[in-house]
Design a protein around this motif. Structure first.
Motif, PDB file in Angstrom:
ATOM      1  N   ASN A  54       0.828  -1.208   0.000  1.00 21.24           N
ATOM      2  CA  ASN A  54       0.000   0.000   0.000  1.00 21.24           C
ATOM      3  C   ASN A  54       0.864   1.261   0.000  1.00 21.24           C
ATOM      4  O   ASN A  54       0.516   2.259  -0.638  1.00 21.24           O
ATOM      5  N   TYR A  91      -4.971   0.144  -4.092  1.00 25.71           N
ATOM      6  CA  TYR A  91      -5.314  -0.473  -2.811  1.00 25.71           C
ATOM      7  C   TYR A  91      -6.215  -1.689  -3.026  1.00 25.71           C
ATOM      8  O   TYR A  91      -6.057  -2.711  -2.357  1.00 25.71           O
ATOM      9  N   GLU A  95      -5.236  -5.431  -1.925  1.00 25.28           N
ATOM     10  CA  GLU A  95      -6.110  -6.219  -1.040  1.00 25.28           C
ATOM     11  C   GLU A  95      -6.462  -7.560  -1.683  1.00 25.28           C
ATOM     12  O   GLU A  95      -6.482  -8.596  -1.017  1.00 25.28           O
TER      13      GLU A  95
END
Length: 116
Positions: A54, A91, A95
Motif C-alpha cells: 500500500n 489499494y 487487497e
C-alpha cells in the motif's frame, strides 16, 4: 590472489536482487500515466506485506498523478482526482493479492497502476 576475490565480488553483485532498486517503475511513454509496482519481495500473506505494498501504491500514485504542485488550480483538481483514483485502484489490487495469498494462491510479482 586478487582475481578470485574479484570473481567473488562480481558474483555477489550479479546475485543482488533486482528489487534492490526502486520497486516502482513509472512508464513515461504510455498514453495515460502508468506505473508498474513490483511486490515479489513482499510476503503478501502477512499484514506487513500488504502495508508495504500500500505504501508503494501511494508513492506510485503520487509519481504518476502529482508531478508538480505548482500547476494552475484546474490542473491541480485533475491531478488530485487522478491520484485518488489510482490510489483506490492500487489499494483494491493490493487487497485482492493479500486475499489470494492468504488462500495459498501463487502470485506473479507485479501489477500495473494507471492514473486517469
Amino acid at each position: 590472489m586478487k582475481h578470485p576475490m574479484i570473481m567473488v565480488l562480481a558474483g555477489t553483485l550479479l546475485a543482488t536482487p533486482a528489487l534492490a532498486e526502486d520497486p516502482i517503475r513509472v512508464v513515461a511513454n504510455a498514453p495515460e500515466p502508468t506505473a508498474v509496482i513490483y511486490y515479489g519481495d513482499l510476503d503478501m500473506a502477512r499484514q506487513a506485506g500488504l502495508d508495504a505494498l500500500n505504501g508503494r501504491v501511494k508513492k506510485a500514485a503520487r509519481a504518476i498523478c502529482l508531478p508538480s504542485l505548482n500547476d494552475p488550480t484546474r490542473e491541480w483538481v485533475r491531478q488530485t482526482e487522478c491520484y485518488k483514483t489510482a490510489r483506490a485502484d492500487g489499494y483494491a489490487q493490493a487487497e485482492a493479492l493479500h486475499a489470494a495469498s492468504m488462500r495459498g494462491e501463487v502470485l506473479v510479482g507485479a501489477f500495473t497502476l494507471t492514473g486517469q
